[in-house]
Design a protein around this motif. Structure first.
Motif, PDB file in Angstrom:
ATOM      1  N   ILE A  11      39.077  41.908  33.557  1.00 37.16           N
ATOM      2  CA  ILE A  11      37.777  42.287  34.092  1.00 37.16           C
ATOM      3  C   ILE A  11      37.803  42.336  35.615  1.00 37.16           C
ATOM      4  O   ILE A  11      38.464  41.540  36.268  1.00 37.16           O
ATOM      5  CB  ILE A  11      36.667  41.324  33.619  1.00 37.16           C
ATOM      6  CG1 ILE A  11      37.009  39.861  33.927  1.00 37.16           C
ATOM      7  CG2 ILE A  11      36.384  41.513  32.137  1.00 37.16           C
ATOM      8  CD1 ILE A  11      35.915  38.867  33.548  1.00 37.16           C
ATOM      9  N   TYR A  12      37.032  43.281  36.143  1.00 33.29           N
ATOM     10  CA  TYR A  12      36.945  43.546  37.585  1.00 33.29           C
ATOM     11  C   TYR A  12      35.472  43.808  37.874  1.00 33.29           C
ATOM     12  O   TYR A  12      34.895  44.741  37.326  1.00 33.29           O
ATOM     13  CB  TYR A  12      37.831  44.752  37.889  1.00 33.29           C
ATOM     14  CG  TYR A  12      37.810  45.314  39.293  1.00 33.29           C
ATOM     15  CD1 TYR A  12      37.737  44.496  40.413  1.00 33.29           C
ATOM     16  CD2 TYR A  12      37.905  46.693  39.493  1.00 33.29           C
ATOM     17  CE1 TYR A  12      37.756  45.038  41.691  1.00 33.29           C
ATOM     18  CE2 TYR A  12      37.925  47.243  40.763  1.00 33.29           C
ATOM     19  CZ  TYR A  12      37.849  46.413  41.859  1.00 33.29           C
ATOM     20  OH  TYR A  12      37.867  46.956  43.125  1.00 33.29           O
ATOM     21  N   TYR A  13      34.832  42.942  38.685  1.00 28.63           N
ATOM     22  CA  TYR A  13      33.388  42.992  38.872  1.00 28.63           C
ATOM     23  C   TYR A  13      33.025  43.453  40.279  1.00 28.63           C
ATOM     24  O   TYR A  13      33.680  43.062  41.253  1.00 28.63           O
ATOM     25  CB  TYR A  13      32.774  41.604  38.643  1.00 28.63           C
ATOM     26  CG  TYR A  13      32.602  41.206  37.190  1.00 28.63           C
ATOM     27  CD1 TYR A  13      33.319  41.819  36.175  1.00 28.63           C
ATOM     28  CD2 TYR A  13      31.723  40.192  36.834  1.00 28.63           C
ATOM     29  CE1 TYR A  13      33.179  41.442  34.855  1.00 28.63           C
ATOM     30  CE2 TYR A  13      31.555  39.802  35.519  1.00 28.63           C
ATOM     31  CZ  TYR A  13      32.285  40.428  34.532  1.00 28.63           C
ATOM     32  OH  TYR A  13      32.133  40.052  33.221  1.00 28.63           O
ATOM     33  N   PRO A  14      31.938  44.232  40.403  1.00 26.84           N
ATOM     34  CA  PRO A  14      31.422  44.584  41.724  1.00 26.84           C
ATOM     35  C   PRO A  14      30.698  43.395  42.345  1.00 26.84           C
ATOM     36  O   PRO A  14      30.553  42.339  41.732  1.00 26.84           O
ATOM     37  CB  PRO A  14      30.446  45.725  41.413  1.00 26.84           C
ATOM     38  CG  PRO A  14      29.962  45.424  40.031  1.00 26.84           C
ATOM     39  CD  PRO A  14      31.140  44.809  39.315  1.00 26.84           C
ATOM     40  N   VAL A  15      30.186  43.588  43.539  1.00 29.22           N
ATOM     41  CA  VAL A  15      29.584  42.478  44.270  1.00 29.22           C
ATOM     42  C   VAL A  15      28.243  42.057  43.691  1.00 29.22           C
ATOM     43  O   VAL A  15      27.860  40.894  43.806  1.00 29.22           O
ATOM     44  CB  VAL A  15      29.446  42.826  45.761  1.00 29.22           C
ATOM     45  CG1 VAL A  15      28.385  43.894  45.993  1.00 29.22           C
ATOM     46  CG2 VAL A  15      29.137  41.595  46.593  1.00 29.22           C
ATOM     47  N   GLY A  16      27.511  42.975  43.060  1.00 30.86           N
ATOM     48  CA  GLY A  16      26.185  42.633  42.570  1.00 30.86           C
ATOM     49  C   GLY A  16      25.953  43.075  41.146  1.00 30.86           C
ATOM     50  O   GLY A  16      26.202  44.234  40.782  1.00 30.86           O
TER      51      GLY A  16
END
Length: 757
Positions: free
Chosen positions: A357-362
């Motif tokens: 998994i790779y998440y954005p900042v918000g």
């Protein structure tokens, strides 16, 4: 007598009465002598506050025209771009002409969890009490006047911003606000507010208390959200309010019984308990997690959408709750992260060709991304000085790969604090997904694993840099990343052992831990050895060693927990020396650690953990608080909101008790000449610890073992023998720098200095 001693004495004298106990804790009240000046706002309100972890009320306005803003953690405009995010349901206006020009006095009472106020003119005196029921979706406002006056009411729903509103009278007044059927909306949100009155004008007579009750429900509470709000408001009676008050007092009384501290300093004790009150008003088990501003939203378009900002803002408010033994307040933290996993897998595969998994900042609730770039090149140009709105597939990662792992820190804090098997099984897939990503993303170069293009600071186009930003890309072995990745792989291995799963994968994880690059060090401008933000910067350039700071603390100390005096005394000495030089680098006279914009909840407890003297830390902390704080005891900073609730409790807790390095340390960083005590602070290993320091000596240590694990504790009486007493009165004498004590589930053990008979 300081306020905490008064509280304990009050409990002893007043027995078990819940009402009387609440008054003792109310000694830590906040006092307001003027109407709020920062309401409504897109950021921190300066008004009296109350809440139940789902619904929050903010008392704005003047005595003759009061406005109770009603916020709710689950009322979102679910857009993937700003200005989406948390929205304002509405509020209740209360107008009394006789109070025009009245004196203003209000209290924010943490014991009874209410706002109490008194407004006076020559024409009348009004007493007010307002609280949010701890166990129900109701706001209760009670009014009492010494003269007959007319009270005008306006129940209102916020309007605009693509919302649809409605209002009516169905035995009671009601209003509703909905976000639905717009192109960008990811899911609909509806809210209804209903008031237990069918008229907007009421007469208040002397000796008779008026009880106004607003019932608030969303479609996330129940499919019958509107009917439920109206029905509940219509059922209100004095006996219903009395039962709600009883349950309310019981909930808060139990909350305050979960732990106590006494440090002989009423100033910091008040901030300690008010901060915990404000977070308990903001977060609750079984409810939506709070965003940047919690439920204290007073207008739409809250800063940063009031979202879940994943590069520290979302995680930090919870940090003090673990050691303060308020575990239930952390229960809502994980769900938004688990809900985003499907999207996170797509980001990892499509953007970086990695597993995991790779998440954005918000992000937001229910799998929502809140942080996409503007959807048109024209909007992008207006806001960020470039037309390029497809950076990273249109999502704001801001050059950082570590956002998903940031939240692993909180998961591990809860896991190590409770050893709750059900919780471990719930979050373990998230940890494994993070491990999958970093197994693929790490590079093995010259016998060590390195991290490329994961940036120490956010990197993005903006008007200040004229939209030119790619020249700032290229961080190599960011200290933030190295620390959090080390935390991740150690944590997933620990949880793998605990759950007896994935043993075959551990050889790979051990290899990463053994070969992960060391934290970069260099020579500071003054010639001493110091920490570097990264090993090399953009364009493969060397960087100056600038010392431990907020961002590197995140990787190494909080939430990282991979560095400290027990883990590596030599490395810790370098970090301690860096902290000692903060005073030379502060940008403002009272801003030690440079936390005016972000990081007060990070830098001060971080300084405690590395061993900087507690008296100096508290002195600097007091100056920083006074630099920017509101009368409601909300410490203000420029870049975020409710994370500051953790600052004082976490700093004090870490001075009194530490356990993050697999060893319990009692009064590890406290001035031994100052008496102090604590009761039921929570330590890693699922232990509750109680101890007292008096006249320079630790009087004893009591440990309750919830899960029957081995209790490893640093000898509280260095170099001396320790007497161990168990519940059955069996005793043993222990020796050594570290004591390793087997325990049983639920067992209580007591340690004291051994004196020969």
């Amino acid at each position: 007598m300081n306020t905490h001693k008064a509280f304990l004495l009050g409990l002893a004298l007043l027995g078990t009465s819940l009402v009387k106990a609440q008054f003792a804790m109310d000694a830590y009240k906040a006092v307001f002598t003027a109407p709020p000046q920062h309401v409504p706002t897109t950021k921190t309100p300066d008004a009296p506050l109350a809440g139940n972890g789902d619904i929050g009320i903010t008392m704005g306005g003047t005595p003759d025209k009061l406005c109770f803003y009603i916020g709710k953690n689950d009322f979102w405009r679910a857009y993937p771009v700003y200005p989406g995010g948390i929205a304002l349901p509405g509020g209740l206006d209360i107008s009394i002409d006789e109070l025009r020009g009245a004196s203003y006095y209000a209290e924010q009472l943490p014991g009874s969890a209410e706002i109490a106020a008194k407004f006076s003119t020559s024409r009348c005196e009004l007493k007010l009490s307002a609280w949010v029921a701890a166990t129900d979706n109701k706001v209760i406002i009670e009014l009492e006047s010494d003269k007959a006056v007319t009270v005008r009411l306006r129940l209102w729903a916020a309007e605009g911003n693509t919302s649809i509103t409605a209002h009516g009278i169905d035995k009671v007044m009601w209003v509703s606000r909905s976000f639905e059927n717009t192109e960008l909306l990811r899911w609909p949100t509806h809210v209804a507010l209903a008031l237990n009155s069918n008229t907007d004008k009421l007469s208040l007579t002397p000796g008779r208390k008026m009880q106004l009750v607003v019932s608030a429900y969303t479609n996330h509470d129940t499919p019958d959200w509107k009917k439920k709000a109206i029905t509940e408001a219509g059922k209100v009676t004095e006996s219903v309010i009395g039962q709600l008050r009883k349950e309310h007092h019981t909930w808060w009384d139990n909350f305050w019984k979960q732990s106590h501290i006494n440090i002989g300093d009423s100033y910091f004790e008040k901030y300690y308990y008010q901060s915990q009150y404000l977070f308990a008003c903001s977060s609750r088990e079984g409810k939506f997690a709070p965003g940047i501003w919690g439920p204290f939203v007073t207008r739409d378009e809250a800063a940063w959408g009031g979202d879940y900002h994943l590069n520290y803002n979302y995680q930090a408010p919870y940090w003090a709750s673990f050691s303060s033994n308020h575990i239930s307040l952390t229960d809502n933290f994980d769900q938004p992260l688990l809900d985003y996993m499907e999207a996170g897998r797509k980001h990892a595969q499509e953007l970086l060709n990695c597993r995991g998994i790779y998440y954005p900042v918000g992000i937001g609730p229910k799998g929502l991304c809140t942080a996409m770039w503007p959807l048109t090149p024209e909007e992008m140009l207006d806001k960020y000085a470039t037309r390029e709105n497809t950076i990273d597939g249109g999502y704001k990662f801001l050059g950082q790969k570590i956002n998903a792992v940031f939240s692993v820190g909180n998961m591990l804090m809860r896991y190590y604090s409770t050893y709750d098997e059900a919780y471990a099984r719930k979050v373990y897939p998230y940890l494994v997904a993070c491990a999958d990503f970093w197994e693929d993303y790490l590079s093995l170069e010259n016998g060590r694993y390195v991290i490329r293009m994961d940036h120490f600071n956010e990197v993005m186009p903006n008007k200040r840099n004229g939209g030119v930003w790619r020249n700032r890309l290229g961080d190599f072995n960011s200290t933030l990343s190295l620390g959090l990745v080390r935390m991740l792989f150690q944590g997933v291995m620990d949880m793998s052992d605990f759950l007896s799963v994935d043993r075959m994968r551990q050889s790979r994880w051990k290899d990463i831990l053994e070969k992960l690059s060391e934290y970069p060090l260099g020579i500071a401008e003054d010639g001493r050895q110091s920490l570097k933000n990264m090993e090399r910067g953009p364009q493969n350039k060397d960087v100056q060693a600038s010392g431990l700071n907020r961002v590197s603390i995140h990787g190494l100390i909080l939430p990282g927990g991979v560095a400290g005096p027990v883990t590596d005394a030599g490395f810790n000495a370098i970090l301690l020396d860096d902290v000692a030089h903060w005073v030379e680098k502060q940008r403002e006279p009272n801003d030690w650690g440079n936390t005016s914009n972000n990081g007060i909840e990070t830098c001060y407890p971080g300084a405690v953990r590395v061993g900087y003297p507690s008296d100096k830390i508290l002195s600097y902390l007091k100056k920083r608080i006074e630099m920017n704080v509101y009368p409601n005891y909300w410490i203000v900073q420029g870049g975020g909101g409710i994370e500051t609730f953790a600052a004082v409790p976490l700093t004090i807790n870490e001075m009194l008790l530490q356990s993050y390095e697999d060893v319990i340390r009692v009064f590890p960083n406290w001035n031994s000449e100052k008496d102090a005590s604590f009761e039921n602070l929570r330590a890693y290993g699922a232990f509750l610890v109680t101890s007292t320091l008096k006249q320079g000596k630790i009087q004893g240590v009591t440990v309750i073992s919830e899960k029957g694990r081995i209790c490893k504790i640093e000898n509280p009486w260095k170099g001396q023998a320790v007497l161990l007493m168990r519940k059955d009165k069996k005793t043993d004498v222990l020796y050594g720098e570290y004591l390793q004590i087997p325990t049983a589930v639920g067992e209580r053990i007591e340690l004291s200095l051994y004196t020969k008979p």
